[in-house]
Design a protein around this motif. Structure first.
Motif, PDB file in Angstrom:
ATOM      1  N   LEU A   1       0.655  -1.559  -0.156  1.00 25.34           N
ATOM      2  CA  LEU A   1       0.010  -0.203   0.099  1.00 25.34           C
ATOM      3  C   LEU A   1       0.758   1.123   0.011  1.00 25.34           C
ATOM      4  CD1 LEU A   1      -2.699   1.479   0.017  1.00 25.34           C
ATOM      5  CD2 LEU A   1      -2.701   0.859   2.730  1.00 25.34           C
ATOM      6  N   ARG A   2       1.581   1.271   0.849  1.00 28.28           N
ATOM      7  CA  ARG A   2       3.043   2.364   0.857  1.00 28.28           C
ATOM      8  C   ARG A   2       3.929   2.814  -0.857  1.00 28.28           C
ATOM      9  NH1 ARG A   2       5.071   4.927   4.819  1.00 28.28           N
ATOM     10  NH2 ARG A   2       4.146   4.400   7.739  1.00 28.28           N
ATOM     11  N   VAL A   3       3.894   1.271  -1.161  1.00 26.96           N
ATOM     12  CA  VAL A   3       3.647   1.566  -2.141  1.00 26.96           C
ATOM     13  C   VAL A   3       3.170   2.769  -3.468  1.00 26.96           C
ATOM     14  CG1 VAL A   3       5.205   0.143  -4.957  1.00 26.96           C
ATOM     15  CG2 VAL A   3       6.111  -0.641  -2.505  1.00 26.96           C
ATOM     16  N   ALA A   4       2.186   1.684  -3.541  1.00 25.36           N
ATOM     17  CA  ALA A   4       0.973   2.438  -4.588  1.00 25.36           C
ATOM     18  C   ALA A   4       1.079   3.608  -3.513  1.00 25.36           C
ATOM     19  CB  ALA A   4      -0.577   1.546  -3.842  1.00 25.36           C
ATOM     20  N   LEU A   5       0.818   4.493  -3.023  1.00 26.29           N
ATOM     21  CA  LEU A   5       1.693   5.651  -2.217  1.00 26.29           C
ATOM     22  C   LEU A   5       2.250   7.065  -3.067  1.00 26.29           C
ATOM     23  CD1 LEU A   5       0.134   6.372   0.947  1.00 26.29           C
ATOM     24  CD2 LEU A   5      -1.235   7.321  -0.863  1.00 26.29           C
ATOM     25  N   ALA A   6       3.400   6.023  -2.872  1.00 29.39           N
ATOM     26  CA  ALA A   6       4.762   6.471  -3.625  1.00 29.39           C
ATOM     27  C   ALA A   6       4.376   6.532  -5.026  1.00 29.39           C
ATOM     28  CB  ALA A   6       6.189   5.639  -3.176  1.00 29.39           C
ATOM     29  N   LYS A   7       3.843   5.893  -5.965  1.00 24.85           N
ATOM     30  CA  LYS A   7       3.847   5.679  -7.325  1.00 24.85           C
ATOM     31  C   LYS A   7       2.887   7.314  -7.437  1.00 24.85           C
ATOM     32  CE  LYS A   7       3.122   1.714  -9.565  1.00 24.85           C
ATOM     33  NZ  LYS A   7       2.440   0.450 -10.151  1.00 24.85           N
ATOM     34  N   ALA A   8       1.965   6.636  -7.001  1.00 25.87           N
ATOM     35  CA  ALA A   8       0.959   7.830  -7.079  1.00 25.87           C
ATOM     36  C   ALA A   8       1.856   9.608  -6.451  1.00 25.87           C
ATOM     37  CB  ALA A   8      -0.749   8.185  -6.184  1.00 25.87           C
ATOM     38  N   LEU A   9       2.146   9.862  -5.420  1.00 21.29           N
ATOM     39  CA  LEU A   9       2.542  11.228  -5.008  1.00 21.29           C
ATOM     40  C   LEU A   9       3.893  10.832  -5.616  1.00 21.29           C
ATOM     41  CD1 LEU A   9       2.313  10.068  -1.340  1.00 21.29           C
ATOM     42  CD2 LEU A   9       1.314  12.085  -2.501  1.00 21.29           C
ATOM     43  N   VAL A  10       4.648  10.202  -6.715  1.00 19.60           N
ATOM     44  CA  VAL A  10       5.999  10.857  -7.533  1.00 19.60           C
ATOM     45  C   VAL A  10       5.629  11.850  -8.145  1.00 19.60           C
ATOM     46  CG1 VAL A  10       5.994   8.709  -8.739  1.00 19.60           C
ATOM     47  CG2 VAL A  10       8.250   9.737  -7.720  1.00 19.60           C
ATOM     48  N   TRP A  11       3.738  11.627  -9.061  1.00 22.08           N
ATOM     49  CA  TRP A  11       4.168  13.181 -10.078  1.00 22.08           C
ATOM     50  C   TRP A  11       2.895  14.037 -10.015  1.00 22.08           C
ATOM     51  CZ3 TRP A  11      -0.858  12.521 -11.052  1.00 22.08           C
ATOM     52  CH2 TRP A  11      -2.051  11.724 -11.721  1.00 22.08           C
ATOM     53  N   GLN A  12       2.559  13.977  -7.633  1.00 24.48           N
ATOM     54  CA  GLN A  12       2.325  15.485  -6.903  1.00 24.48           C
ATOM     55  C   GLN A  12       0.408  15.321  -7.746  1.00 24.48           C
ATOM     56  OE1 GLN A  12       5.087  18.478  -8.120  1.00 24.48           O
ATOM     57  NE2 GLN A  12       6.821  17.671  -7.094  1.00 24.48           N
ATOM     58  N   PRO A  13      -0.155  14.501  -7.503  1.00 25.80           N
ATOM     59  CA  PRO A  13      -1.059  14.998  -8.221  1.00 25.80           C
ATOM     60  C   PRO A  13      -2.361  16.001  -7.102  1.00 25.80           C
ATOM     61  CG  PRO A  13      -0.907  12.739  -7.005  1.00 25.80           C
ATOM     62  CD  PRO A  13       0.719  13.675  -6.889  1.00 25.80           C
ATOM     63  N   ARG A  14      -3.207  16.371  -7.202  1.00 27.01           N
ATOM     64  CA  ARG A  14      -3.415  17.403  -6.567  1.00 27.01           C
ATOM     65  C   ARG A  14      -5.446  16.775  -5.707  1.00 27.01           C
ATOM     66  NH1 ARG A  14      -4.168  23.053  -9.607  1.00 27.01           N
ATOM     67  NH2 ARG A  14      -4.263  23.638  -7.839  1.00 27.01           N
ATOM     68  N   LEU A  15      -5.513  15.994  -6.447  1.00 28.46           N
ATOM     69  CA  LEU A  15      -6.697  15.231  -5.870  1.00 28.46           C
ATOM     70  C   LEU A  15      -6.291  13.313  -5.754  1.00 28.46           C
ATOM     71  CD1 LEU A  15      -9.165  14.855  -4.572  1.00 28.46           C
ATOM     72  CD2 LEU A  15     -10.437  14.236  -6.854  1.00 28.46           C
ATOM     73  N   LEU A  16      -5.401  12.771  -3.990  1.00 28.74           N
ATOM     74  CA  LEU A  16      -6.183  11.305  -3.969  1.00 28.74           C
ATOM     75  C   LEU A  16      -7.083  11.158  -3.256  1.00 28.74           C
ATOM     76  CD1 LEU A  16      -3.496   8.845  -3.648  1.00 28.74           C
ATOM     77  CD2 LEU A  16      -3.472   9.801  -1.166  1.00 28.74           C
ATOM     78  N   ILE A  17      -7.475  10.007  -4.676  1.00 32.20           N
ATOM     79  CA  ILE A  17      -8.707   8.264  -3.705  1.00 32.20           C
ATOM     80  C   ILE A  17      -8.337   7.385  -3.115  1.00 32.20           C
ATOM     81  CG2 ILE A  17     -11.095   8.306  -4.444  1.00 32.20           C
ATOM     82  CD1 ILE A  17     -11.132  10.763  -6.126  1.00 32.20           C
TER      83      ILE A  17
END
Length: 318
Positions: A150-166
């Motif tokens: 789950l942390r990796v899934a978060l990292a894969k999302a956050l590495v490109w700086q989204p503005r909305l995380l669901i």
């Protein structure tokens, strides 16, 4: 200066997503009346029992399914869906298997969203450090625990700086310590001074949501029963509600409550006592002790989202 869950924010809160009476009708199910206001710098908790419509709402926001009632808007995003989706990261409950090493996947995710060279390297380094993934950087999917996947899934999302995380049910398979670490990470990331993000997460872990989410959307069997600030739940209530565990029968407890104008039911785990709003927690506890009732567990849930759930139905949701 805006307030977020009891803490002041150093930046103005921008509305990232809003909906008005949003809904989706199927043959045998209907989600209706979802009015929400989701801002950067805040966590919004989406709570409800299984089958209540939580995932349907999340999938409408990310564009996986269309709504057929009400409206939705993304004030900060482009109108074109292919550009809008570049601003939204969605982590479903069932995580997709990835191949290669964690490091390779993070660099690839950043590249897909336009980060190259030194910027790509910097983004990966920051996310790895923030989520405590340094010692796992060269591991593969099969070598990680559920919590780290789950942390990796978060990292894969956050590495490109989204503005909305669901995130759909991120706490479901985590132990309590890992849950709290994750929620602290999400709070820190949502309030990042340079890149604040809006976080929307669905969960059945009510107490954790109350601690960390500035806003709550509560869905029951396809209908929204509350949407607003966590601190404002049942603010205008006409009664107080308490959880109690004690060595006493329900009939004997009910007799002891008559003088307070209170009622009690048992939900299979706790006595749920409803009192007039004037009977505050300290006075209620004193009454119990004076009647020889020693609580093993006591909690004031008068302004808790628990009161919306089955087993607490004697408590008004006003």
């Amino acid at each position: 200066m805006e307030q977020t869950n009891g803490q002041s924010s150093s930046f103005p809160l921008l509305t990232i997503f809003e909906s008005e009476n949003l809904g989706r009708r199927y043959d045998k199910f209907r989600l209706q009346g979802v009015s929400a206001h989701i801002c950067a710098g805040e966590i919004t908790g989406l709570v409800g029992e299984n089958g209540s419509g939580k995932t349907t709402f999340l999938r409408m926001i990310v564009g996986e399914i269309a709504h057929n009632e009400g409206s939705l808007d993304y004030p900060q995003f482009p109108d074109e869906w292919h550009l809008r989706k570049q601003q939204i990261a969605y982590i479903p409950q069932e995580l997709a298997v990835w191949y290669g090493t964690l490091k390779e996947n993070l660099h690839y995710a950043a590249t897909l969203h336009g980060f190259y060279g030194s910027e790509n390297e910097a983004n990966v380094a920051v996310v790895v450090a923030r989520l405590g993934l340094q010692e796992h950087i060269n591991k593969r999917w099969s070598e990680l625990s559920g919590g780290y996947k789950l942390r990796v899934a978060l990292a894969k999302a956050l590495v490109w700086q989204p503005r909305l995380l669901i995130i759909d049910e991120p706490l479901a398979n985590l132990d309590i310590n890992t849950q709290l670490l994750l929620l602290n990470d999400l709070r820190s990331m949502s309030r990042h001074p340079e890149h604040p993000i809006a976080v929307l997460l669905s969960s059945q872990h009510l107490e954790e949501i109350e601690l960390y989410a500035e806003n709550v959307i509560m869905v029951q069997t396809g209908e929204v029963v509350y949407s607003g600030k966590t601190a404002d739940i049942a603010q205008n209530r006409r009664e107080n509600v308490y959880e109690l565990a004690a060595e006493i029968s329900l009939p004997d407890l009910q007799k002891s409550l008559i003088s307070l104008g209170a009622t009690a039911v048992h939900n299979g785990k706790y006595f749920i006592i409803t009192t007039p709003v004037a009977v505050e927690a300290a006075a209620f506890l004193l009454h119990l002790l004076q009647n020889g009732i020693t609580p093993h567990h006591f909690k004031n849930i008068s302004q808790s989202i628990k009161r919306f759930f089955n087993g607490y139905s004697n408590a008004s949701a006003s």
